[in-house]
Design a protein around this motif. Structure first.
Motif, PDB file in Angstrom:
ATOM      1  N   GLU A 296      61.305   0.972 -79.266  1.00 49.81           N
ATOM      2  CA  GLU A 296      60.609   2.081 -79.936  1.00 49.81           C
ATOM      3  C   GLU A 296      61.047   3.429 -79.358  1.00 49.81           C
ATOM      4  OE1 GLU A 296      56.029   3.569 -80.107  1.00 49.81           O
ATOM      5  OE2 GLU A 296      56.376   1.418 -80.420  1.00 49.81           O
ATOM      6  N   ILE A 297      61.130   3.513 -78.040  1.00 51.35           N
ATOM      7  CA  ILE A 297      61.559   4.753 -77.379  1.00 51.35           C
ATOM      8  C   ILE A 297      63.022   5.041 -77.711  1.00 51.35           C
ATOM      9  CG2 ILE A 297      62.008   5.801 -75.111  1.00 51.35           C
ATOM     10  CD1 ILE A 297      59.405   4.224 -74.205  1.00 51.35           C
ATOM     11  N   SER A 298      63.858   4.007 -77.745  1.00 55.53           N
ATOM     12  CA  SER A 298      65.269   4.179 -78.100  1.00 55.53           C
ATOM     13  C   SER A 298      65.413   4.694 -79.527  1.00 55.53           C
ATOM     14  CB  SER A 298      66.023   2.851 -77.952  1.00 55.53           C
ATOM     15  OG  SER A 298      66.052   2.452 -76.602  1.00 55.53           O
ATOM     16  N   ARG A 299      64.587   4.195 -80.414  1.00 50.69           N
ATOM     17  CA  ARG A 299      64.622   4.683 -81.807  1.00 50.69           C
ATOM     18  C   ARG A 299      64.197   6.151 -81.887  1.00 50.69           C
ATOM     19  NH1 ARG A 299      62.161  -0.729 -84.584  1.00 50.69           N
ATOM     20  NH2 ARG A 299      64.146  -1.845 -84.730  1.00 50.69           N
ATOM     21  N   GLY A 300      63.233   6.527 -81.076  1.00 50.83           N
ATOM     22  CA  GLY A 300      62.836   7.936 -81.018  1.00 50.83           C
ATOM     23  C   GLY A 300      63.993   8.811 -80.576  1.00 50.83           C
ATOM     24  N   PHE A 301      64.724   8.348 -79.568  1.00 50.94           N
ATOM     25  CA  PHE A 301      65.917   9.067 -79.119  1.00 50.94           C
ATOM     26  C   PHE A 301      66.931   9.145 -80.258  1.00 50.94           C
ATOM     27  CE2 PHE A 301      70.243   9.167 -77.600  1.00 50.94           C
ATOM     28  CZ  PHE A 301      70.239  10.240 -76.727  1.00 50.94           C
ATOM     29  N   ASP A 302      67.168   8.025 -80.932  1.00 51.59           N
ATOM     30  CA  ASP A 302      68.139   7.992 -82.025  1.00 51.59           C
ATOM     31  C   ASP A 302      67.781   8.982 -83.133  1.00 51.59           C
ATOM     32  OD1 ASP A 302      69.665   6.095 -80.721  1.00 51.59           O
ATOM     33  OD2 ASP A 302      68.787   4.400 -81.818  1.00 51.59           O
ATOM     34  N   ASN A 303      66.496   9.143 -83.393  1.00 51.91           N
ATOM     35  CA  ASN A 303      66.057  10.122 -84.401  1.00 51.91           C
ATOM     36  C   ASN A 303      66.426  11.538 -83.968  1.00 51.91           C
ATOM     37  OD1 ASN A 303      65.006   8.154 -86.081  1.00 51.91           O
ATOM     38  ND2 ASN A 303      62.943   8.339 -85.277  1.00 51.91           N
ATOM     39  N   LEU A 304      66.194  11.850 -82.696  1.00 50.01           N
ATOM     40  CA  LEU A 304      66.580  13.168 -82.178  1.00 50.01           C
ATOM     41  C   LEU A 304      68.102  13.338 -82.237  1.00 50.01           C
ATOM     42  CD1 LEU A 304      64.286  13.370 -79.006  1.00 50.01           C
ATOM     43  CD2 LEU A 304      64.022  14.676 -81.125  1.00 50.01           C
ATOM     44  N   TRP A 305      68.806  12.283 -81.870  1.00 51.58           N
ATOM     45  CA  TRP A 305      70.266  12.297 -81.854  1.00 51.58           C
ATOM     46  C   TRP A 305      70.819  12.591 -83.245  1.00 51.58           C
ATOM     47  CZ3 TRP A 305      73.617  12.055 -77.822  1.00 51.58           C
ATOM     48  CH2 TRP A 305      74.939  11.730 -78.077  1.00 51.58           C
ATOM     49  N   SER A 306      70.201  12.015 -84.253  1.00 42.56           N
ATOM     50  CA  SER A 306      70.715  12.137 -85.618  1.00 42.56           C
ATOM     51  C   SER A 306      70.600  13.558 -86.177  1.00 42.56           C
ATOM     52  CB  SER A 306      70.009  11.149 -86.552  1.00 42.56           C
ATOM     53  OG  SER A 306      68.670  11.542 -86.755  1.00 42.56           O
ATOM     54  N   VAL A 307      69.734  14.379 -85.628  1.00 42.76           N
ATOM     55  CA  VAL A 307      69.581  15.753 -86.122  1.00 42.76           C
ATOM     56  C   VAL A 307      70.147  16.779 -85.136  1.00 42.76           C
ATOM     57  CG1 VAL A 307      67.602  15.203 -87.577  1.00 42.76           C
ATOM     58  CG2 VAL A 307      67.212  15.941 -85.208  1.00 42.76           C
ATOM     59  N   SER A 308      70.931  16.302 -84.182  1.00 36.51           N
ATOM     60  CA  SER A 308      71.525  17.205 -83.193  1.00 36.51           C
ATOM     61  C   SER A 308      72.990  17.475 -83.556  1.00 36.51           C
ATOM     62  CB  SER A 308      71.426  16.577 -81.808  1.00 36.51           C
ATOM     63  OG  SER A 308      72.125  15.341 -81.777  1.00 36.51           O
ATOM     64  N   ARG A 309      73.605  18.389 -82.788  1.00 32.03           N
ATOM     65  CA  ARG A 309      74.999  18.771 -83.043  1.00 32.03           C
ATOM     66  C   ARG A 309      75.883  18.313 -81.899  1.00 32.03           C
ATOM     67  NH1 ARG A 309      74.067  24.907 -83.028  1.00 32.03           N
ATOM     68  NH2 ARG A 309      72.585  24.145 -81.515  1.00 32.03           N
ATOM     69  N   ASP A 310      77.093  17.953 -82.235  1.00 33.07           N
ATOM     70  CA  ASP A 310      78.096  17.590 -81.228  1.00 33.07           C
ATOM     71  C   ASP A 310      78.350  18.815 -80.355  1.00 33.07           C
ATOM     72  OD1 ASP A 310      80.842  17.282 -80.044  1.00 33.07           O
ATOM     73  OD2 ASP A 310      80.730  15.375 -81.107  1.00 33.07           O
ATOM     74  N   ILE A 311      78.477  18.613 -79.070  1.00 32.31           N
ATOM     75  CA  ILE A 311      78.678  19.738 -78.134  1.00 32.31           C
ATOM     76  C   ILE A 311      79.970  20.493 -78.430  1.00 32.31           C
ATOM     77  CG2 ILE A 311      79.865  18.431 -76.329  1.00 32.31           C
ATOM     78  CD1 ILE A 311      78.123  20.109 -74.315  1.00 32.31           C
TER      79      ILE A 311
END
Length: 190
Positions: free
Chosen positions: A170-185
């Protein structure tokens, strides 16, 4: 009996007492472990790094980090882990150009960006506040501690360590959600 750990005066079990006591202790230990896995571990101190750092250092497969602020020391550690074959994903925040007080974090961003490789991915998110650490997909740590010296060993921080596979997922999925709306450095100016 000489080997009595139950300290009962007239138990009547004789030589079988050791076996009975061992079974009782084993059952109590199993109950404790189940409780630990289900509820996790909480730590509030100014030394949460004593818990987090060894877990990150001992990772074998993957590290997931969401931390708005990262110190150069920890950026180098993540780079080193990626070079050892550990899949590392870092989600962090980037200050506006010219914004003062974040030189250490900008240095960390540069270290991470200069060392991107097949095992190291870095993304940035606006207004990131979440602190999440997932190690090998088996241990999740959430709380208030940034991946900085003051977050690990200075400020009084609180972390929750989750071992239950469902909670870790569940926590990993929360991270993945944040990851999906972020930008590549690589898409941002540092």
């Amino acid at each position: 009996c000489n080997a009595c750990v139950r300290l009962e005066r007239y138990c009547g079990e004789g030589v079988h007492q050791i076996l009975t006591t061992s079974k009782m202790l084993l059952k109590a230990f199993i109950k404790y472990l189940r409780s630990l896995i289900t509820s996790g571990i909480q730590e509030t101190s100014n030394e949460v790094g004593k818990v987090i750092e060894p877990l990150l250092r001992d990772s074998r497969k993957s590290i997931v980090v969401s931390s708005p602020f990262i110190s150069p020391r920890y950026a180098r550690m993540l780079v080193d882990k990626s070079k050892q074959g550990v899949k590392v994903r870092v989600l962090t925040w980037i200050p506006e150009p010219g914004e003062e007080g974040y030189d250490y974090h900008v240095e960390s961003l540069r270290i991470l960006r200069e060392n991107l490789n097949d095992n190291l991915e870095v993304r940035v998110a606006d207004q990131l506040h979440a602190k999440i650490y997932v190690v090998d997909g088996k241990i999740a740590i959430i709380g208030s501690a940034n991946l900085t010296e003051s977050g690990m060993y200075g400020n009084v921080e609180h972390i929750d360590i989750k071992l239950d596979p469902k909670l870790v997922l569940e926590i990993s999925r929360g991270f993945d959600n944040l990851w999906s709306v972020s930008r590549d450095i690589r898409q941002v100016n540092i």
